[in-house]
Design an enzyme around this catalytic site. Structure first.
Site, PDB file in Angstrom:
ATOM      1  N   CYS A 134     -26.143   1.978 -80.414  1.00 39.56           N
ATOM      2  CA  CYS A 134     -25.282   1.584 -79.297  1.00 39.56           C
ATOM      3  C   CYS A 134     -24.019   2.430 -79.228  1.00 39.56           C
ATOM      4  CB  CYS A 134     -24.920   0.102 -79.424  1.00 39.56           C
ATOM      5  SG  CYS A 134     -23.872  -0.469 -78.081  1.00 39.56           S
ATOM      6  N   CYS A 137     -20.918   0.484 -78.101  1.00 36.30           N
ATOM      7  CA  CYS A 137     -20.300  -0.367 -79.126  1.00 36.30           C
ATOM      8  C   CYS A 137     -19.530   0.477 -80.142  1.00 36.30           C
ATOM      9  CB  CYS A 137     -21.361  -1.154 -79.888  1.00 36.30           C
ATOM     10  SG  CYS A 137     -22.654  -1.867 -78.883  1.00 36.30           S
ATOM     11  N   ASP A 138     -20.103   1.601 -80.568  1.00 36.78           N
ATOM     12  CA  ASP A 138     -19.598   2.285 -81.757  1.00 36.78           C
ATOM     13  C   ASP A 138     -19.024   3.676 -81.502  1.00 36.78           C
ATOM     14  OD1 ASP A 138     -20.402   0.118 -83.314  1.00 36.78           O
ATOM     15  OD2 ASP A 138     -22.438   0.888 -83.436  1.00 36.78           O
TER      16      ASP A 138
END
Ligand code: NAP
Length: 310
Positions: A134, A137-138
């Site tokens: 992701c 997300c990261d």
């Protein structure tokens, strides 16, 4: 208590089914699972969902759908479903979650799909320490650092493009010599000076530093087998998704990849009263809008089924 209809999953298919079922006065009970809103909550801007000419952020779209379903009477259970079985005597479905067991006359499965990894040694331990599926997300954790994306589809290209906002360099590691992604997505990636495609390459091992964080990934040439290290701080995996259908046991038929097989283009599974919609039953299109359409059809099929049973 016995429910009329239980919907499992809160991606575009689950929420759309919930909107239609709620408007048909079925007051569906919707199991959200742990990733409330599904895969779209991990994306950024969605440019191809009709009705939003300026685009809409994935998480915003899902919150809107959730509120729309709730407005008409859908109820949410913030629990993970572990199994679905059917009582032989009553024909009722028993949905067992981490919060209890629930009975329903009909069930719509809209559990989507989960990101795939390569299955290399040490992969599980590395997730969150330089391995992820992701970018949204990261990605921000890798500001000013070199990273790579594995895959050649739309997801891989989208992730690579997004990561150029943070990373010093983005390698696009693909096992073939051409991308599978749409032409427009390919152009965006191949024209970007910050993205370097590494053709005919695939990861075969990860190397970590003393504290367990990724240091480099070993790439193998898919034609010759020759190996070389690539120094990156994070590998973003984008090699597709596996359908979340295992918890249904023998109630459904699956294809070789685990996608639920539905009957004659409808949402009916092989078990009357059990319906499937969205990515869990779609090995081909897997778009937010096609999942929403499948959710609509499943709700209409379920409504018809319940009327026939009454
Ligand atoms: P995908 O289209 O199935 O692509 C998966 C990629 O991973 C392929 O390039 C494949 O290589 C590679 N791959 C698969 N297994 C691998 C392995 N074991 N080792 C190395 N590489 C491997 O998946 P996706 O990109 O997630 O897209 C899924 C669907 O969602 C598609 O229909 C796509 O169009 C759609 N999507 C659309 C958008 C958008 O419109 N904005 C964004 C994301 C996704 P090969 O090419 O060699 O098979």
């Amino acid at each position: 208590m016995e429910e009329q209809l239980i919907i499992i999953g809160t991606g575009p298919a689950g929420y759309t089914a919930a909107i239609y079922a709620a408007r048909a006065n079925l007051a569906p009970l919707v199991f959200t699972g742990s990733q409330i809103g599904g895969q779209l909550t991990t994306t950024t801007e969605i440019e191809n969902f009709p009705g939003f000419p300026e685009g809409i952020m994935g998480p915003d779209l899902m919150v809107n759908m959730s509120m729309q379903a709730e407005k008409f009477g859908a109820r949410y259970a913030y629990e993970d479903v572990l199994s679905v079985t059917q009582e032989a005597c009553s024909g009722l479905f028993v949905v067992t979650s981490n919060g209890g067991a629930y009975k329903a006359k009909a069930v719509i499965v809209a559990t989507g799909a989960t990101a795939r990894y390569l299955g290399l040694p040490g992969e599980k331990e590395l997730i969150g320490h330089g391995l992820t599926a992701c970018a949204t997300c990261d990605g921000a954790f890798y500001r000013g650092m070199p990273v790579c994306v594995v895959g050649g589809g739309d997801s891989a290209c989208e992730e690579a493009s997004f990561l150029t906002r943070f990373a010093s360099k983005v390698y696009l590691v693909h096992r073939r010599g051409e991308l599978r992604a749409s032409k427009s997505m390919q152009k965006r990636v191949l024209d970007d000076p910050k993205i370097e495609p590494l053709w005919f390459s695939t990861p075969v091992a990860y190397k970590t530093d003393g504290s367990g964080e990724l240091e480099s990934v070993t790439l193998a040439d898919t034609r010759t087998g020759e190996q070389r290290p690539l120094e990156v701080k994070c590998v973003f995996m984008a090699i597709g998704h596996s359908p979340n259908s295992a918890f249904l046991g023998d109630l459904v038929e699956r294809d070789s990849a685990g996608f639920i097989v539905t009957q004659g283009g409808s949402s009916h599974t092989k078990t009357p009263g059990l319906f499937a919609a969205g990515d869990v039953a779609d090995p081909v299109y897997r778009q937010a809008i096609s999942a929403a359409g499948m959710g609509c059809r499943a709700a209409l099929d379920a409504e018809r089924y319940l009327i026939e049973q009454a």
